[in-house]
Write a protein that holds these residues in place. Sequence first.
Motif, PDB file in Angstrom:
ATOM      1  N   VAL A  20       1.057  -1.223  -0.140  1.00 36.06           N
ATOM      2  CA  VAL A  20      -0.002   0.016  -0.106  1.00 36.06           C
ATOM      3  C   VAL A  20       0.799   1.179   0.142  1.00 36.06           C
ATOM      4  O   VAL A  20       2.198   1.236   0.545  1.00 36.06           O
ATOM      5  CB  VAL A  20      -0.938   0.237   1.084  1.00 36.06           C
ATOM      6  N   ILE A  38      -3.814   3.298  -3.737  1.00 37.25           N
ATOM      7  CA  ILE A  38      -3.795   1.776  -3.491  1.00 37.25           C
ATOM      8  C   ILE A  38      -3.886   1.474  -5.155  1.00 37.25           C
ATOM      9  O   ILE A  38      -3.884   2.224  -6.050  1.00 37.25           O
ATOM     10  CB  ILE A  38      -5.117   1.318  -2.661  1.00 37.25           C
ATOM     11  N   GLY A  39      -4.164   0.046  -5.373  1.00 31.98           N
ATOM     12  CA  GLY A  39      -4.428  -0.499  -6.568  1.00 31.98           C
ATOM     13  C   GLY A  39      -3.213  -1.383  -6.981  1.00 31.98           C
ATOM     14  O   GLY A  39      -3.098  -2.016  -8.225  1.00 31.98           O
ATOM     15  N   HIS A  42      -5.150  -4.839  -7.021  1.00 35.81           N
ATOM     16  CA  HIS A  42      -6.388  -4.857  -7.628  1.00 35.81           C
ATOM     17  C   HIS A  42      -6.405  -5.845  -8.700  1.00 35.81           C
ATOM     18  O   HIS A  42      -5.567  -5.752  -9.563  1.00 35.81           O
ATOM     19  CB  HIS A  42      -6.884  -3.375  -8.309  1.00 35.81           C
ATOM     20  N   THR A 325     -12.090  -1.072   4.037  1.00 36.61           N
ATOM     21  CA  THR A 325     -12.578  -0.119   3.291  1.00 36.61           C
ATOM     22  C   THR A 325     -13.229   1.061   4.152  1.00 36.61           C
ATOM     23  O   THR A 325     -13.069   2.123   4.057  1.00 36.61           O
ATOM     24  CB  THR A 325     -13.823  -0.382   2.200  1.00 36.61           C
ATOM     25  N   ILE A 354      -5.188  -5.541   2.410  1.00 31.57           N
ATOM     26  CA  ILE A 354      -5.450  -4.609   1.312  1.00 31.57           C
ATOM     27  C   ILE A 354      -5.975  -5.497   0.119  1.00 31.57           C
ATOM     28  O   ILE A 354      -6.470  -5.169  -0.748  1.00 31.57           O
ATOM     29  CB  ILE A 354      -3.753  -4.361   0.854  1.00 31.57           C
ATOM     30  N   SER A 355      -5.598  -6.746   0.077  1.00 33.97           N
ATOM     31  CA  SER A 355      -6.082  -7.673  -1.054  1.00 33.97           C
ATOM     32  C   SER A 355      -7.659  -7.588  -0.977  1.00 33.97           C
ATOM     33  O   SER A 355      -8.389  -8.003  -1.858  1.00 33.97           O
ATOM     34  CB  SER A 355      -5.358  -9.085  -1.198  1.00 33.97           C
ATOM     35  N   THR A 357      -9.594  -5.342   0.129  1.00 32.79           N
ATOM     36  CA  THR A 357     -10.034  -3.856  -0.148  1.00 32.79           C
ATOM     37  C   THR A 357     -10.107  -3.613  -1.546  1.00 32.79           C
ATOM     38  O   THR A 357     -10.816  -3.310  -2.006  1.00 32.79           O
ATOM     39  CB  THR A 357      -9.228  -2.905   0.738  1.00 32.79           C
ATOM     40  N   GLU A 358      -9.074  -4.115  -2.160  1.00 32.84           N
ATOM     41  CA  GLU A 358      -8.997  -3.917  -3.567  1.00 32.84           C
ATOM     42  C   GLU A 358      -9.321  -4.908  -4.598  1.00 32.84           C
ATOM     43  O   GLU A 358      -9.943  -4.547  -5.668  1.00 32.84           O
ATOM     44  CB  GLU A 358      -7.307  -3.807  -4.320  1.00 32.84           C
TER      45      GLU A 358
ATOM     46  N   GLU B  82     -14.224   4.520  -6.557  1.00 33.21           N
ATOM     47  CA  GLU B  82     -14.315   3.429  -7.085  1.00 33.21           C
ATOM     48  C   GLU B  82     -15.349   3.348  -8.175  1.00 33.21           C
ATOM     49  O   GLU B  82     -14.988   2.731  -9.303  1.00 33.21           O
ATOM     50  CB  GLU B  82     -14.574   2.290  -6.087  1.00 33.21           C
ATOM     51  N   TYR B 103      -7.402   3.226  -8.615  1.00 34.62           N
ATOM     52  CA  TYR B 103      -6.730   1.642  -8.821  1.00 34.62           C
ATOM     53  C   TYR B 103      -5.734   1.791 -10.098  1.00 34.62           C
ATOM     54  O   TYR B 103      -4.940   0.998 -10.054  1.00 34.62           O
ATOM     55  CB  TYR B 103      -7.742   0.750  -9.045  1.00 34.62           C
TER      56      TYR B 103
ATOM     57  N   SER C  16       0.149  -9.488  -6.745  1.00 35.88           N
ATOM     58  CA  SER C  16      -1.210  -9.074  -6.506  1.00 35.88           C
ATOM     59  C   SER C  16      -1.956 -10.280  -5.933  1.00 35.88           C
ATOM     60  O   SER C  16      -2.876 -10.586  -6.289  1.00 35.88           O
ATOM     61  CB  SER C  16      -1.994  -8.827  -7.759  1.00 35.88           C
TER      62      SER C  16
END
Lengths: 359, 115, 161
Positions: A20, A38-39, A42, A325, A354-355, A357-358, B82, B103, C16
Motif C-alpha cells: 500500500v 492503492i491499486g 487490484h 474500506t 489490502i487484497s 479492499t482492492e 471506485e 486503482y 497481487s
Amino acid sequence: MAKQSIVPFGPQHPVLPEPVHLDLVLEDETVVKAVPSIGFVHRGLEKLVELKDFKQYVYIAERVCGICSFGHGLGYCQCVEDIMGVEAPRRAAYLRTIWMEMSRVHSHLLWLGLLADALGFESLFMQSWRLREKILDMFDLTTGGRIIFSVNCIGGVLKDMDSGMLVQISRTVDEIERELRPVADTFLRDVTVGSRLNGLGVLSAEDAKGMGAVGPMLRASGVPYDSRLTGYAAYGDLSVEPITATAGDSMARCEVRIREIYQSFRLIREAIAKIPQGDIAVPVKGNPNGESFMRIEQPRGEAIYYVKANGTKFLDRFRLRTPTTSNIPPMLDLLRGCQLADVALLILTIDPCISCTER
Amino acid sequence: MEYLNTIEPVTLEQFMPEVVSLKMQGWHVTQLCAARVPEGYELSYTFGREYDLRTLRLTVAEDQPVSSITQIFPSAFLQENEAAELFGVKIENIEKDYNGRLYRISRETPFKEKG
Amino acid sequence: MAKLAKSPWLLHYDASSCNGCDIEVLDCTTPRFDIERFGIINTGDPFQADILLVTGGVNAQSEAVVKQIYSQMPNPKVVVAVGICACTGGVFKECYNIKGGVDTVIPVDVYVPGCAARPQAIIDGVVKALEILDKKRRDYAQARKSGQADEAEGGNEPWNT
C-alpha cells in the motif's frame, strides 16, 4: 510554520506484508496529511461473475483474501442462499460457525505476530505464529487446506467433521488457551510494548461511529456493535457478547483482539457441545433471481456482501465492502498529527487487509 | 435479532434531502455500490444505524451526473471514486477526487460494458 | 545440495496475491518451518537480496514495481514464483487487470504451484533456487575472469556500465 516535506511510504515496506502506498506530508516529524494510493493488488475479480457461474464463483469469492477466506465464501453463499430461499441445514450452520471462529483465532494471532514484528519484538512474533500453527493444523485436519479451504457451497458445506475431529479441535483450543496466556500478558503488560501502544492514535466513540469504523477498531472505542448478533449461521444459538474497550487507543485495539481470541475459544467449545446431527448440505436447483445484502463479522470487522442475480447461471453483480474500506477513513484521521515513527504502527493497528479492499 | 434491511428506490430530486436527513438522524455510510442496468446505472447507497440497514436505490442514465455525498459523509470518498473509475458513473465534486486514478488500471471503466 | 557457498538473503514481494501465499512465505521463517536453518534470512532490502520470491499475478500497477525490485538486486540473482497465480495467473487469469504470471515481466527460475502454496513446497522451491544460484554464481565468476561479464548476467552493475 515549519517547512513541509513529503515522504513516500511503501509500496514495498518491511513492516507491511502487503503493498500500500501513502504520501505523507510532514512538518518536521509530524504528519499533517496522509494521501493513500492503492491499486497494487487490484485484480478486478468482481467482474469474473460474468465468466464463472454462480456455483463456481464460490471459489473466486474465497480467494478474495487468504486470511479471511472462509468468511468471504460464507458471505457469498449466504447471499445466494437468501435469494434462492434455501436454508443450510443446522449442522452445516454449526460447522460454518466453528470454521469461522477458528479463522478469527488464526487471523488475530497473525495480527499479534505482525504487531510484535513492527515493534521489533522478534520472539513475541515467533511465539504468536507458533500458536497459530496449531489452528492451521486443525484446518488441515478438517478441510485439507491450511489457508484456503473451499468447504463452503451454496446450500451448506462440502465436508463434515467426525466426532474425533471435534474432540481434537477442543483439545487444541484448550492447549492454545493455556499457551496464549503468557503471550497475551506480554502484549498487555510489557513496558516496552505499552510505551509504543498506550495513548497512540486515540479514536473517540463519536468519530468511530460517524466515520463508519467497523470491527475491533469500533469496539475498542467503546461501541458495542458486533454483526454476529444478527444471528447468521449458528450465532443465534450461541452467546455472543460484543467485546469492547473504552480507551480507543492502539493498546485498546490490541486488547480487544486478544479478548476476542478467548471469546472465540468459548464459542468454539459451545458450538462443539451443541452441534446437532444431520445433513451438511441441501440440494440446490435452478438459478437465483433477485438481490440480497448480507453482513458477516469478519476478524477485521463487518463485511457487506451484495449479490444481484437475473435468473441465469451468471450473476449480474457481486459486490463486497470489506472492513478495511470502512476503516481507512478513520485511519487517515488518526495519522494526522502523529509522529513519522508511529505511522507504520498506526496503519497496522487497523489490521489492514489490502487484497480484500482492492479485490 | 430483528433488524431492518430494506431497499428504497429514490429519485434524483429526493436523493440529496434524504441523505441529509439520514445524517441528521445519526446514520452512517456502510456501503456504496454501482451496478450496470440497460438504462444506465443503478446506485445503491447503504446506510447503517445500530443493526439496521437502509439502502437508497438511485437509477440514473449513463451520462447523468450525480452529486457526491462526500460533503455530508466524507468517509464515502473511496467507494465513490471506485464507482466513478470502474463504472464511469459521473459523480461530481468528490472530496479527494482521484479523477479515475484510484486503482490506476490499464483499461478504462471495465464494468461499463459486458465482457 | 552438499554445501552452500554462502547465506543467501531472501526478498518477498506481493505482486497481487490474495495474502494466502504471502502468509505462507512468512510462515516459512517461523519456528515450525524455519527456513533460516538453510542460512537464509528474510530481508526487506532489494539491494542485499539474492532470491526474489514473488506471490500473485502481475497487474498494471505492480508490473513497474516488480521490474524495479528485480533491477535493484545485485547479480547473480534468482526468482521464485510462489503460488499458482504467480506461475500463470491462476483463477484470476481472466481478470481485466491481471497480465498473467510473473514470467510475463521478469525471468523466473523456479515455479512453486499451489493455492495456497504450502510452506514445505516453498522451502523446496527455495532450495532448488539455491542450486541455480550456485550455478549462476560460478558462471558469473567464469565470465568475469574471461572479461565477458557484460554478456553474462551482470550488465547492470555499476563497474560494468
